[in-house]
Motif scaffolding. Structure first.
Motif, PDB file in Angstrom:
ATOM      1  N   VAL A  74      -1.763  -4.268   8.764  1.00 36.87           N
ATOM      2  CA  VAL A  74      -0.803  -3.161   8.784  1.00 36.87           C
ATOM      3  C   VAL A  74      -1.504  -1.873   9.232  1.00 36.87           C
ATOM      4  O   VAL A  74      -1.004  -1.133  10.092  1.00 36.87           O
ATOM      5  N   ASN A  75      -2.667  -1.591   8.619  1.00 37.76           N
ATOM      6  CA  ASN A  75      -3.412  -0.389   8.993  1.00 37.76           C
ATOM      7  C   ASN A  75      -3.805  -0.399  10.469  1.00 37.76           C
ATOM      8  O   ASN A  75      -3.806   0.634  11.138  1.00 37.76           O
ATOM      9  N   THR A  76      -4.136  -1.593  10.960  1.00 44.62           N
ATOM     10  CA  THR A  76      -4.541  -1.716  12.355  1.00 44.62           C
ATOM     11  C   THR A  76      -3.357  -1.555  13.309  1.00 44.62           C
ATOM     12  O   THR A  76      -3.387  -0.723  14.228  1.00 44.62           O
ATOM     13  N   ALA A  77      -2.319  -2.365  13.083  1.00 45.18           N
ATOM     14  CA  ALA A  77      -1.195  -2.391  14.017  1.00 45.18           C
ATOM     15  C   ALA A  77      -0.422  -1.080  14.043  1.00 45.18           C
ATOM     16  O   ALA A  77      -0.026  -0.598  15.109  1.00 45.18           O
ATOM     17  N   LEU A  78      -0.220  -0.488  12.862  1.00 41.94           N
ATOM     18  CA  LEU A  78       0.619   0.703  12.797  1.00 41.94           C
ATOM     19  C   LEU A  78      -0.178   2.000  12.736  1.00 41.94           C
ATOM     20  O   LEU A  78       0.345   3.052  13.093  1.00 41.94           O
ATOM     21  N   GLY A  79      -1.428   1.913  12.288  1.00 42.24           N
ATOM     22  CA  GLY A  79      -2.258   3.102  12.189  1.00 42.24           C
ATOM     23  C   GLY A  79      -3.203   3.256  13.354  1.00 42.24           C
ATOM     24  O   GLY A  79      -3.097   4.195  14.142  1.00 42.24           O
ATOM     25  N   THR A  80      -4.119   2.306  13.513  1.00 48.63           N
ATOM     26  CA  THR A  80      -5.126   2.401  14.573  1.00 48.63           C
ATOM     27  C   THR A  80      -4.483   2.471  15.955  1.00 48.63           C
ATOM     28  O   THR A  80      -4.929   3.229  16.822  1.00 48.63           O
ATOM     29  N   TYR A  81      -3.438   1.675  16.163  1.00 48.68           N
ATOM     30  CA  TYR A  81      -2.785   1.658  17.479  1.00 48.68           C
ATOM     31  C   TYR A  81      -1.631   2.659  17.589  1.00 48.68           C
ATOM     32  O   TYR A  81      -0.993   2.761  18.633  1.00 48.68           O
ATOM     33  N   GLY A  82      -1.338   3.380  16.502  1.00 44.78           N
ATOM     34  CA  GLY A  82      -0.498   4.566  16.581  1.00 44.78           C
ATOM     35  C   GLY A  82       1.006   4.382  16.664  1.00 44.78           C
ATOM     36  O   GLY A  82       1.727   5.347  16.899  1.00 44.78           O
ATOM     37  N   PHE A  83       1.513   3.178  16.446  1.00 46.82           N
ATOM     38  CA  PHE A  83       2.948   2.989  16.621  1.00 46.82           C
ATOM     39  C   PHE A  83       3.793   3.676  15.550  1.00 46.82           C
ATOM     40  O   PHE A  83       4.897   4.125  15.818  1.00 46.82           O
ATOM     41  N   LEU A  84       3.261   3.774  14.336  1.00 46.35           N
ATOM     42  CA  LEU A  84       4.047   4.357  13.257  1.00 46.35           C
ATOM     43  C   LEU A  84       4.175   5.867  13.393  1.00 46.35           C
ATOM     44  O   LEU A  84       5.090   6.468  12.838  1.00 46.35           O
ATOM     45  N   SER A  85       3.293   6.486  14.151  1.00 45.77           N
ATOM     46  CA  SER A  85       3.334   7.943  14.290  1.00 45.77           C
ATOM     47  C   SER A  85       4.477   8.414  15.173  1.00 45.77           C
ATOM     48  O   SER A  85       4.784   9.603  15.205  1.00 45.77           O
ATOM     49  N   ALA A  86       5.116   7.486  15.892  1.00 46.83           N
ATOM     50  CA  ALA A  86       6.210   7.856  16.787  1.00 46.83           C
ATOM     51  C   ALA A  86       7.558   7.566  16.140  1.00 46.83           C
ATOM     52  O   ALA A  86       7.852   6.425  15.786  1.00 46.83           O
ATOM     53  N   ALA A  87       8.368   8.597  15.983  1.00 50.47           N
ATOM     54  CA  ALA A  87       9.708   8.416  15.406  1.00 50.47           C
ATOM     55  C   ALA A  87      10.523   7.423  16.229  1.00 50.47           C
ATOM     56  O   ALA A  87      11.435   6.772  15.710  1.00 50.47           O
ATOM     57  N   PHE A  88      10.196   7.309  17.498  1.00 52.13           N
ATOM     58  CA  PHE A  88      10.892   6.395  18.410  1.00 52.13           C
ATOM     59  C   PHE A  88      10.878   4.961  17.884  1.00 52.13           C
ATOM     60  O   PHE A  88      11.862   4.233  17.996  1.00 52.13           O
ATOM     61  N   TYR A  89       9.747   4.545  17.316  1.00 53.78           N
ATOM     62  CA  TYR A  89       9.594   3.159  16.874  1.00 53.78           C
ATOM     63  C   TYR A  89       9.970   2.915  15.416  1.00 53.78           C
ATOM     64  O   TYR A  89      10.180   1.780  15.009  1.00 53.78           O
TER      65      TYR A  89
END
Length: 266
Positions: A218-233
């Motif tokens: 979870v930390n890798t996919a959504l944090g390291t790769y930044g997907f969770l930081s975008a409201a779009f996703y």
């Protein structure tokens, strides 16, 4: 929920916060170059608290039993693989579905995908997975599950897990620790992850490997790769993990009932 369970769970939640939050508040006065040390130290709150409370209740043998769950690879290896795959698949599916409407620029950056296994392994040791999981899934989830069942236990632990991170949303420069997302989306996700990790931990006979590697992924996919930081996703990510958690819980309950109905009475 019985008074004895409440009298153990509430001190756990309170002490885990009392350990973490002062460390995190130090980031407001520490130089930026070393404030990550305070973040990482605070992350150990759940496990330190679980060890202390277990020692008081069961002594060294209890603590040894709790921490040995980190090494229970015989029952935890394949469930851990399953959790890693499910987290990655859910993230990819959410991003793919959302991207049908157009992909915002600048996202999906980070290490090469060929380095993904290494990045997950690094995330196992840095941040939450090892520091937290003996507390959330090793101590709190089994404590509540005995009285309220897997699903409600997962929801309660997930809610506390999310709220435990609350200071990080408001401390300057620390939003990256919670993926750069908003508090409501984050709490919704911690509840889903908690149900998922809690159920799979049960299926793995208490091994913490699935929770540790699931947390790291979870930390890798959504944090390291930044997907969770975008409201779009975010909407698709929240819906995706909620659906996975609900599906895993249903399968767990159905399979447990079928097993119980086919097991001869003693």
């Amino acid at each position: 929920m019985t008074r004895s369970v409440v009298s153990r769970f509430l001190p756990f939640a309170g002490l885990a916060s009392l350990w973490a939050w002062p460390f995190w508040l130090l980031t407001t006065v520490l130089p930026d170059s070393i404030d990550i040390v305070a973040i990482l130290a605070g992350a150990w709150g759940p496990t330190v608290t679980a060890v202390v409370l277990t020692w008081r209740a069961s002594g060294r043998d209890g603590v040894r039993s709790l921490l040995s769950k980190y090494l229970a690879w015989r029952t935890g290896l394949w469930p851990a693989v399953g959790v890693v795959v499910s987290v990655l698949a859910t993230t990819v599916a959410a991003v793919w579905v959302t991207s049908l409407g157009g992909v915002p620029g600048g996202l999906g950056g980070g290490p090469s995908l060929f380095a993904l296994p290494l990045v997950i392994l690094v995330n196992v040791f840095l941040g939450g997975p090892l520091a937290e999981e003996a507390g959330w899934r090793g101590f709190a989830h089994p404590l509540l599950r005995e009285r309220v069942g897997s699903g409600i236990a997962g929801v309660i632990v997930g809610l506390v897990w999310g709220l435990w991170h609350a200071p990080l949303f408001f401390l300057p420069g620390q939003a990256f620790v919670v993926g750069g997302t908003d508090p409501l989306a984050f709490v919704a996700l911690t509840i889903s992850w908690s149900v998922l990790f809690g159920v799979v931990t049960e299926r793995a006979d208490g091994s913490l490997l699935p929770a540790v590697f699931g947390h790291a992924t979870v930390n890798t996919a959504l944090g390291t790769y930044g997907f969770l930081s975008a409201a779009f996703y975010r909407p698709a990510i929240v819906v995706g993990f909620s659906a996975v958690a609900a599906g895993v819980l249903v399968v767990h309950h159905v399979s447990t009932r079928l097993f119980d109905s086919t097991t001869p009475a003693a």
